[in-house]
Design an enzyme around this catalytic site. Structure first.
Site, short mmCIF file in Angstrom:
data_model
loop_
_atom_site.label_atom_id
_atom_site.label_comp_id
_atom_site.label_asym_id
_atom_site.label_seq_id
_atom_site.Cartn_x
_atom_site.Cartn_y
_atom_site.Cartn_z
N HIS A 181 -2.50 20.93 -26.76
CA HIS A 181 -3.05 20.83 -25.40
C HIS A 181 -3.49 22.19 -24.85
CE1 HIS A 181 -1.99 16.60 -24.44
NE2 HIS A 181 -1.20 16.78 -25.48
N ASP A 384 -7.26 28.44 -20.06
CA ASP A 384 -6.69 27.10 -19.96
C ASP A 384 -7.15 26.26 -21.15
OD1 ASP A 384 -5.23 25.09 -18.68
OD2 ASP A 384 -6.12 25.55 -16.73
#
Ligand code: ADQ
Length: 748
Positions: A181, A384
């Site tokens: 992720h 991110d």
């Protein structure tokens, strides 16, 4: 009830179950009035995986959230299974020490900062690495028990990067996929980890490794190549390692678009005439990767540069507290509090403050209300994996009037090109982007937002799950078929346990026919660029020592390889040169005139195609270009001439060589190099591996018997070598693996 019997009760018909493995189980458990209560964790991932699990039947393996070492009390922390249930939970019990080492330390103070390029925050601690290993093994044990070969095991995220390696050992025929992720860093950053190779091996034990963006997938491929010497097919997105393929693919995660849209319909839109200033909104977990401090500086710059927006706009920062027990996160919270206080102190006047700062978790309805009301979504993390807030903001913009400002450093930027993209470190750029968003004409805002909404809708989390599972099934089917070992894989597998028992390996490579294919004339035997690159790399690898051994004259072989600093053994060992060695066999001088006389006489053989090469201490007659019918007679004449001059004739691949009758050969030379470089007790310190294709190499194979290992290249009816490889390409393949240092001592 045993885990297996439970899984049989609820397994669906047809295809196997889905076995999801994640650090945390998807619920929060709490004991109330002596009874366990379970509440489902919020978040899109849980919401998307639950239906997929129920449809197919499945198990979720994870830590239940409370610290205990006792499997029985851990089992109580999961909801009980009824026979009608299609989803079960398997708790992996973890002690306080394990949670601290594996999660608190290695996952969150080593992997998290490093993968987000916060090198200064990255802690390197072998103690926490060991705990991470042990916990990953425990997750693998639980998963092996819960699954069968028909099932698909889907591992989630950076806390479990080693798990597949253990699972493969315990249950070799499991179908395994992994999704990361968070970002996967570039090779230069990833290699900082002393355990980079181990983590890479963990990933390459899967059939499919998914990540958020193509950039991260590219990083994974180049790390596989550079750290493990794996073969990478970039076109297909497949890495071949240890005889099996691993697909590496970008699968950008999505959100539950319909849900956000539905909630959006119940809230108040942007520019709807609601009283109060125009809102610029940021929503984050309170984490240093989200760039909250840099953003606050940009807000300050914005109000400085564009004073006309004071009182007319307000910046809303919503933070959800995160990892609150960790000191650095407490420190970050203090810094953000201070920055907000300072900026508000500077600009506020009665009735207006530039920043509205909320630190709490809000429910989804409230969150969507904030999204919908905000004219600008300012989502500019420093780094991110994806960033779901950007997608949620877009989903809540039902009329398409809002503007998304998005960090180029978020995985989301790879897909969401219609956003206003910014470099989050560039405070001035962010301030100007806010201004641009506020003055952007409605038509432009709408067309950008409509395009973004369409994309977020199509790539929602449900389709993410569906596509990922389909890709994993396809990859595991290919993997099962392709699991045939190549000759290099066989050699690699056999060498690995032996090599890894010593810190250093000394590699000896013959040149012609070993590193290069056999050609008609020696000058045509040019080393490929790839082989040269790998030799250079091997030379720089600290646990390798490389020597080239050849029948060629020393100068000649040095020139053909062209890498200074290697050890070169020329003339079948009569001459050696390398770091700390400058050797010439002492008896050579006595035979110089004999070699010269024999050479002169050999040049008198006037048969088409014969040519004679004088190589310092030896002489070679090449017969490759001689007509087949004459070859044997030429060889015989050459042997006779050499014998007359008291030189020893040796017949090789289409050559006859004359050497001084000194009891010396490649084998003795190899032992000499080993003793000179590593001391007479080299055998207790290093591993010696010799690779050669020729009869003269058999001397080296013999010398190393029982002390080192050897590989014969090409077809050979009889050889003293321990192993064989079919051709020079296979040797170069092996060299690639060796050069990567992939067999380091603590290899697992
Ligand atoms: P996170 O780092 O947690 O996830 P992100 O993708 O932004 O980051 O998800 C945060 C979630 O928390 C969003 O769903 C958001 O709505 C919610 N949230 C944030 N603040 C909140 C608040 N105050 N109240 C309630 N909810 C709040 C990791 C990676 C990401 C990746 C995701 C999913 O770091 O890059 O996108 O996993 O793969």
């Amino acid at each position: 009830m045993g885990a297996r019997s439970a899984s049989k009760n609820i397994r669906g018909e047809g295809s196997g179950q889905l076995v999801v493995v994640s650090n945390r189980l998807p619920f929060i458990s709490e004991k109330r009035k002596g009874r366990m209560q379970f509440k489902r964790s919020p978040g899109g991932l849980v919401a998307a995986l639950d239906p997929a699990l129920s449809r197919r039947g499945g198990v979720w393996v994870g830590w239940p959230g409370a610290e205990t070492e006792d499997p029985a009390s851990a089992a109580e922390m999961v909801p009980p299974v009824r026979s009608s249930d299609r989803v079960r939970y398997r708790a992996v019990p973890l002690s306080r020490r394990e949670v601290a080492g594996y999660y608190g330390a290695f996952s969150n103070r080593t992997l998290w900062p490093l993968f987000h390029y916060f090198l200064a925050r990255t802690e390197i601690d072998s103690g926490s690495w060991e705990v991470y290993e042990r916990v990953n093994e425990r997750f693998a044990e639980a998963t092996a028990e819960e699954s069968t070969p028909a099932d698909l095991v889907w591992i989630q995220d950076y806390q479990l990067m080693r798990m597949a390696r253990y699972l493969r050992r315990m249950a070799p025929n499991r179908r395994v996929a992994f999704f990361l992720h968070i970002p996967f860093p570039s090779y230069d950053v990833f290699r900082i980890l002393p355990w980079a190779r181990h983590l890479m091996r963990g990933l390459l034990s899967c059939d499919l490794v998914g990540c958020q963006s193509q950039e991260h997938a590219d990083h994974m491929m180049s790390c596989s190549e550079q750290l493990l010497g794996a073969t990478v097919d970039r076109g297909q997105g497949v890495v071949y390692f240890e005889g099996r393929p691993t697909a590496i693919q970008a699968h950008p995660i999505g959100i539950d678009f319909e849900l956000f849209q539905r909630l959006g319909e119940k809230s108040v839109p942007a520019s709807s005439g609601v009283a109060g200033p125009v809102e610029i909104l940021s929503v984050d977990r309170l984490d240093y990767t989200k760039g909250i401090l840099a953003r606050l500086r940009a807000i300050e710059t914005f109000f400085d540069k564009y004073p006309e927006y004071r009182r007319k706009t307000v910046f809303v920062q919503l933070c959800v507290p995160s990892r609150t027990s960790v000191e650095e996160y407490q420190q970050l919270k203090r810094e953000v509090d201070e920055a907000v206080g300072r900026i508000n102190g500077r600009f506020s006047d009665p009735g207006w403050s530039p920043i509205r700062y909320l630190v709490r978790s809000v429910n989804q309805r409230e969150l969507v209300a904030l999204y919908r009301r905000a004219r600008v979504g300012l989502i500019n993390p420093l780094r991110d994996g994806m960033n779901l807030v950007a997608k949620e903001y877009v989903a809540a913009q039902l009329e398409g009037r809002g503007v998304l400002i998005l960090s180029e450093m978020a995985g989301a930027a790879e897909e969401m090109k219609e956003a206003v993209l910014v470099n989050p470190y560039d405070v001035d750029e962010v301030a100007s982007a806010i201004r641009r968003a506020l003055v952007m004409p409605e038509a432009e805002r709408r067309s950008r937002m409509l395009a973004l909404r369409h994309r977020v809708k199509v790539g929602n989390v449900q389709s993410w799950v569906r596509r990922f599972v389909e890709s994993a099934e396809a990859a595991s089917a290919i993997g099962a078929k392709a699991r045939v070992e190549s000759p290099t894989d066989v050699v690699r597998r056999k060498l690995l346990p032996w090599l890894s028992k010593r810190p250093t390996a000394v590699l000896f490579f013959d040149y012609d026919g070993t590193l290069t294919p056999i050609v008609t004339r020696p000058e045509q035997a040019v080393l490929s660029t790839n082989a040269r690159r790998l030799l250079r790399r091997a030379m720089r690898t600290p646990n390798l020592d490389v020597a080239i051994v050849s029948g060629r004259a020393l100068d000649d072989v040095r020139r053909m390889i062209g890498i200074p600093g290697l050890t070169y053994v020329g003339n079948h060992g009569f001459e050696i040169e390398g770091p700390g060695i400058d050797f010439q066999h002492e008896a050579l001088g006595a035979y110089e005139s004999a070699v010269e006389a024999a050479s002169r006489e050999l040049r008198q053989i006037k048969v088409e195609g014969v040519w004679v090469e004088r190589k310092g201490a030896t002489v070679t007659v090449h017969v490759r270009e001689v007509a087949e019918k004459d070859r044997r007679s030429v060889e015989k004449r050459a042997e006779a001439i050499l014998a007359r001059h008291k030189l020893t004739p040796t017949t090789g691949k289409r050559i006859v060589e004359g050497r001084p009758p000194i009891d010396w050969n490649k084998g003795y030379a190899v032992l000499h190099v080993l003793a000179m470089r590593h001391g007479v007790d080299w055998i207790s310190k290093v591993r010696a591996l010799y690779v050669g294709d020729d009869v003269t190499d058999e001397d080296a194979f013999r010398s190393l018997r029982g002390m080192g290992k050897s590989i014969r290249v090409g077809p050979a009816t009889h050889t003293e070598a321990d192993l064989t490889l079919p051709n020079p390409e296979a040797v170069v393949d092996l060299l690639g693996w060796l050069a990567s240092g992939a067999f380091d001592v603590d290899r697992v």
